[in-house]
Scaffold this active site. Structure first.
Site, PDB file in Angstrom:
ATOM      1  N   LEU A   1       1.055  -0.815   0.150  1.00 53.94           N
ATOM      2  CA  LEU A   1       0.204   0.352  -0.068  1.00 53.94           C
ATOM      3  C   LEU A   1       0.871   1.725   0.084  1.00 53.94           C
ATOM      4  O   LEU A   1       1.940   1.417   0.407  1.00 53.94           O
ATOM      5  CB  LEU A   1      -0.711  -0.302   1.393  1.00 53.94           C
ATOM      6  CG  LEU A   1      -1.873  -0.967   1.456  1.00 53.94           C
ATOM      7  CD1 LEU A   1      -2.608  -1.051   2.779  1.00 53.94           C
ATOM      8  CD2 LEU A   1      -2.980  -1.100   0.003  1.00 53.94           C
ATOM      9  N   ASP A   2       0.810   2.227  -0.575  1.00 55.07           N
ATOM     10  CA  ASP A   2       1.264   3.682  -0.826  1.00 55.07           C
ATOM     11  C   ASP A   2       1.269   3.942   1.037  1.00 55.07           C
ATOM     12  O   ASP A   2       0.804   3.974   2.134  1.00 55.07           O
ATOM     13  CB  ASP A   2       0.575   4.566  -1.268  1.00 55.07           C
ATOM     14  CG  ASP A   2       0.559   4.264  -2.782  1.00 55.07           C
ATOM     15  OD1 ASP A   2       1.347   3.585  -3.508  1.00 55.07           O
ATOM     16  OD2 ASP A   2      -0.752   4.969  -3.351  1.00 55.07           O
TER      17      ASP A   2
END
Length: 337
Positions: free
Chosen positions: A152-153
């Site tokens: 995930l960012d």
């Protein structure tokens, strides 16, 4: 063997989940204080054996194999190579508490975390503190080094899947490759997409130059480097013409895919400082943070158990926005749309 000799030696059985692991890797997991040079010395002198055999560090282990380890190996002499060179540092108390607070689901094979805003999943340039590194320092808690299954960012929140051992990581990796994992994200976007349901198919490439770490739509002639990407979207609710709560279901898993795709159709995700228009907030008092949340993950269990089905509650900044705009996240329980 005499009683005194037995006191100086311990025998550890290889777990089923460790089958196929190299001996040197097994030692890094179980005895992080032993560096490679010291292990080689123990092997050459026959102090470490597998099923009573002398072996090399590259030996592949079988489930049930018995590894002979001298107890002195747990506490190397001061000044010895093993004492000087430790493996991954142990996680701090604060970092351990952070991980524990994030756990949504855990069993012998899998860990599902609710990733908070603003913490990186992996290391990179200038990034010292990240989830992968913290987990590496918690081998004593998990019995093996946990492994990230997807990413995930930094500013994306929500469901993050972690394998608790190597075998589970390999199986989950194959599941993701075959696109057998169903992922649902919630986002707040600027404007209201038309039609309210649709599919975005646009190949992506990494941008260069002043755009920095950014993804954009592939241009003619860039087919060789382009990454096919598909996203399904659906409007869940709307705030007049200003903003929409959307459910996003990526078929592929490209970097920044959801952020880039929503910008391409003219509805950037609110609070996205990398993609045009994302920082134009639809109302006052909305926190200028990325409003993208990995809401739900459904995936086959790597050990053949019941499917993993986990949902993560919205983070504080998105809950605040939902309340401000009159949106109700409780409309959905398990059926997240």
């Amino acid at each position: 063997m005499t009683d005194r000799a037995q006191e100086r030696v311990e025998t550890i059985e290889v777990a089923e989940r460790e089958a196929g692991m190299r001996l040197d890797r097994w030692f890094r997991v179980h005895f992080p204080e032993i560096n490679h040079g010291y292990l080689q010395k123990l092997l050459r002198s026959g102090q470490v054996r597998v099923d009573a055999r002398r072996v090399e560090a590259k030996e592949r282990l079988e489930a049930g194999a018995k590894i002979r380890v001298p107890k002195a190996a747990r506490t190397p002499r001061e000044g010895s190579p093993a004492a000087k060179t430790a493996a991954t540092p142990s996680a701090s108390k604060a970092d351990r508490e952070l991980i524990e607070s994030m756990i949504l689901f855990e069993d012998d094979d899998v860990l599902v975390l609710n990733k908070p805003f603003g913490i990186a999943v992996q290391g990179g340039t200038g990034t010292r503190r990240h989830i992968d590194g913290i987990l590496a320092g918690m081998v004593d808690r998990f019995g093996d080094r946990p492994r990230l299954v997807h990413r995930l960012d930094r500013d994306t929140t929500g469901v993050l899947l972690v394998a608790k051992h190597r075998s589970a990581a390999a199986k989950l990796g194959r599941i993701f490759q075959t696109r057998s994992a169903a992922k649902t994200y919630w986002a707040l976007v600027r404007g209201v997409p038309k039609p309210p349901q649709g599919k975005i198919e646009a190949a992506l490439v990494k941008a260069s130059g002043p755009e920095g770490d950014r993804i954009r739509k592939a241009r003619p002639g860039e087919q060789k480097e382009a990454m096919h990407a598909t996203t399904h979207y659906s409007v869940v609710d709307r705030v007049a013409h200003k903003a929409a709560w959307v459910s996003l279901k990526p078929v592929t898993g490209r970097q920044h895919q959801l952020r880039a795709h929503m910008e391409m159709i003219g509805h950037p995700i609110v609070g996205d400082n990398k993609y045009d228009g994302g920082m134009e907030l639809p109302a006052e008092n909305i926190e200028p943070k990325l409003h993208l949340h990995a809401r739900r993950l459904i995936i086959p269990h790597p050990a053949g158990k019941a499917k993993i089905d986990v949902s993560a509650p919205l983070p504080a900044h998105m809950l605040g926005t939902w309340d401000l705009l009159g949106l109700d996240p409780r409309r959905f329980d398990k059926d997240d749309g």
